[in-house]
Design a protein around this motif. Structure first.
Motif, PDB file in Angstrom:
ATOM      1  N   SER A  35       0.808  -1.220   0.000  1.00 46.89           N
ATOM      2  CA  SER A  35       0.000   0.000   0.000  1.00 46.89           C
ATOM      3  C   SER A  35       0.838   1.265   0.000  1.00 46.89           C
ATOM      4  O   SER A  35       0.313   2.368   0.060  1.00 46.89           O
ATOM      5  CB  SER A  35      -0.924   0.006   1.232  1.00 46.89           C
ATOM      6  N   SER A  36       2.167   1.106  -0.068  1.00 46.09           N
ATOM      7  CA  SER A  36       3.047   2.278  -0.031  1.00 46.09           C
ATOM      8  C   SER A  36       4.352   1.985  -0.763  1.00 46.09           C
ATOM      9  O   SER A  36       4.662   0.834  -1.082  1.00 46.09           O
ATOM     10  CB  SER A  36       3.364   2.653   1.422  1.00 46.09           C
ATOM     11  N   VAL A  37       5.108   3.054  -1.010  1.00 43.87           N
ATOM     12  CA  VAL A  37       6.419   2.906  -1.646  1.00 43.87           C
ATOM     13  C   VAL A  37       7.333   2.068  -0.766  1.00 43.87           C
ATOM     14  O   VAL A  37       8.030   1.164  -1.243  1.00 43.87           O
ATOM     15  CB  VAL A  37       7.046   4.296  -1.900  1.00 43.87           C
ATOM     16  N   VAL A  53       1.823  -3.681 -10.955  1.00 42.35           N
ATOM     17  CA  VAL A  53       0.797  -2.684 -11.273  1.00 42.35           C
ATOM     18  C   VAL A  53       0.897  -1.612 -10.201  1.00 42.35           C
ATOM     19  O   VAL A  53       0.636  -1.875  -9.019  1.00 42.35           O
ATOM     20  CB  VAL A  53      -0.616  -3.315 -11.284  1.00 42.35           C
ATOM     21  N   LEU A  54       1.305  -0.405 -10.590  1.00 42.40           N
ATOM     22  CA  LEU A  54       1.641   0.637  -9.627  1.00 42.40           C
ATOM     23  C   LEU A  54       0.703   1.835  -9.720  1.00 42.40           C
ATOM     24  O   LEU A  54       0.538   2.425 -10.788  1.00 42.40           O
ATOM     25  CB  LEU A  54       3.080   1.135  -9.869  1.00 42.40           C
ATOM     26  N   ASP A  55       0.119   2.205  -8.583  1.00 40.55           N
ATOM     27  CA  ASP A  55      -0.661   3.438  -8.519  1.00 40.55           C
ATOM     28  C   ASP A  55       0.319   4.609  -8.633  1.00 40.55           C
ATOM     29  O   ASP A  55       1.394   4.594  -8.016  1.00 40.55           O
ATOM     30  CB  ASP A  55      -1.415   3.502  -7.182  1.00 40.55           C
ATOM     31  N   ASP A  60       3.393   7.846   0.548  1.00 36.69           N
ATOM     32  CA  ASP A  60       4.765   8.211   0.913  1.00 36.69           C
ATOM     33  C   ASP A  60       5.654   8.421  -0.309  1.00 36.69           C
ATOM     34  O   ASP A  60       6.876   8.299  -0.227  1.00 36.69           O
ATOM     35  CB  ASP A  60       5.371   7.150   1.827  1.00 36.69           C
ATOM     36  N   GLY A  61       5.058   8.756  -1.428  1.00 29.70           N
ATOM     37  CA  GLY A  61       5.840   8.987  -2.640  1.00 29.70           C
ATOM     38  C   GLY A  61       4.964   8.836  -3.859  1.00 29.70           C
ATOM     39  O   GLY A  61       3.742   8.925  -3.778  1.00 29.70           O
ATOM     40  N   ASN A  62       5.589   8.600  -5.008  1.00 30.75           N
ATOM     41  CA  ASN A  62       4.785   8.383  -6.215  1.00 30.75           C
ATOM     42  C   ASN A  62       5.246   7.145  -6.968  1.00 30.75           C
ATOM     43  O   ASN A  62       6.403   6.731  -6.882  1.00 30.75           O
ATOM     44  CB  ASN A  62       4.798   9.626  -7.123  1.00 30.75           C
ATOM     45  N   GLY A  63       4.315   6.568  -7.692  1.00 29.02           N
ATOM     46  CA  GLY A  63       4.573   5.320  -8.386  1.00 29.02           C
ATOM     47  C   GLY A  63       5.601   5.417  -9.480  1.00 29.02           C
ATOM     48  O   GLY A  63       6.224   4.413  -9.853  1.00 29.02           O
ATOM     49  N   CYS A  67       8.644   3.067  -9.716  1.00 22.98           N
ATOM     50  CA  CYS A  67       8.918   2.287 -10.934  1.00 22.98           C
ATOM     51  C   CYS A  67      10.407   2.308 -11.252  1.00 22.98           C
ATOM     52  O   CYS A  67      11.026   1.265 -11.493  1.00 22.98           O
ATOM     53  CB  CYS A  67       8.103   2.856 -12.097  1.00 22.98           C
ATOM     54  N   ARG A  68      10.976   3.491 -11.242  1.00 21.46           N
ATOM     55  CA  ARG A  68      12.403   3.634 -11.569  1.00 21.46           C
ATOM     56  C   ARG A  68      13.270   2.833 -10.596  1.00 21.46           C
ATOM     57  O   ARG A  68      14.213   2.135 -10.993  1.00 21.46           O
ATOM     58  CB  ARG A  68      12.784   5.115 -11.528  1.00 21.46           C
ATOM     59  N   GLU A  69      12.944   2.926  -9.305  1.00 14.23           N
ATOM     60  CA  GLU A  69      13.739   2.235  -8.288  1.00 14.23           C
ATOM     61  C   GLU A  69      13.575   0.719  -8.386  1.00 14.23           C
ATOM     62  O   GLU A  69      14.557  -0.031  -8.284  1.00 14.23           O
ATOM     63  CB  GLU A  69      13.325   2.722  -6.894  1.00 14.23           C
ATOM     64  N   LEU A  70      12.349   0.259  -8.621  1.00 14.74           N
ATOM     65  CA  LEU A  70      12.114  -1.186  -8.726  1.00 14.74           C
ATOM     66  C   LEU A  70      12.844  -1.774  -9.935  1.00 14.74           C
ATOM     67  O   LEU A  70      13.389  -2.876  -9.863  1.00 14.74           O
ATOM     68  CB  LEU A  70      10.617  -1.469  -8.835  1.00 14.74           C
TER      69      LEU A  70
END
Length: 218
Positions: A35-37, A53-55, A60-63, A67-70
């Motif tokens: 439910s959070s970054v 699938v990212l909101d 606590d941040g943005n998807g 995405c970039r970090e994952l």
């Protein structure tokens, strides 16, 4: 072959709905949720799903940054961005972050299933409109003569630190990021600025920092 899917959304009802929708499809398996970054950065690398699938908006941040970090931690991961808003700025940033697709939450169930299947198979959901929006954005920024405006906030921070002479490792430590993530930021900002080498970015950053600050009255 079963595609393993991970869901990241801060609304439990949304996650439950998507989980039930995808789990009912042959060839798709939901292997985790967050439910959070912060939760996603811990759980996704642990299960190594095929698709996340990212909101776009998280508490606590943005998807997009998620995405970039994952992608830096799970290189084979495919990211599908999910949002309630039609936003060319978010679309542009999602593409530059490496997302494979960008869909609205009002999408009908069958289309969301198809989107996940397409991304899992290595396809892209960046349609003609999305591509046109990206190209127009790049063209507009370059015509305005300020390519730095194309950088995300994180990329601009990395550029400034490059100008200070910091190495990727030092930048990673300062920004609390993985060194590989910083390398990705450097690659992206060089591409956006039309530069080939890090030294060119350092020169640009030093020129920007040497510009006189606007005077304040009083």
């Amino acid at each position: 072959m079963v595609a393993r899917v991970f869901l990241v959304d801060d609304h439990e009802v949304v996650r439950v709905g998507i989980r039930e929708l995808l789990s009912a499809q042959e060839g798709l398996e939901v292997v985790g949720e967050a439910s959070s970054v912060t939760e996603a950065l811990t759980r996704v690398p642990a299960v190594e799903p095929d698709v996340a699938v990212l909101d776009v908006r998280l508490p606590d941040g943005n998807g997009i940054e998620l995405c970039r970090e994952l992608l830096s931690r799970v290189p084979d991961l495919k990211c599908l961005m999910l949002t309630s808003f039609t936003d060319d700025e978010a679309l542009f940033d999602a593409i530059m972050a490496g997302a494979s697709g960008f869909v609205l939450k009002r999408i009908v169930g069958s289309d969301l299933v198809h989107a996940v299947q397409t991304v899992a198979a290595g396809g892209s959901l960046l349609d003609a409109r999305s591509t046109a929006a990206l190209l127009n954005r790049i063209r507009r920024e370059r015509e305005q003569g300020d390519p730095v405006r194309m950088l995300t906030e994180q990329e601009r921070t990395v550029l400034d630190l490059i100008g200070e002479g910091l190495t990727n490792k030092q930048i990673a430590d300062k920004m609390f990021l993985a060194e590989k993530t910083v390398k990705n930021y450097v690659s992206h900002l060089l591409a956006k600025l039309g530069l080939e080498r890090r030294t060119q970015a350092a020169v640009l950053a030093s020129k920007l920092s040497s510009k006189p600050a606007p005077r304040e009255d009083g």
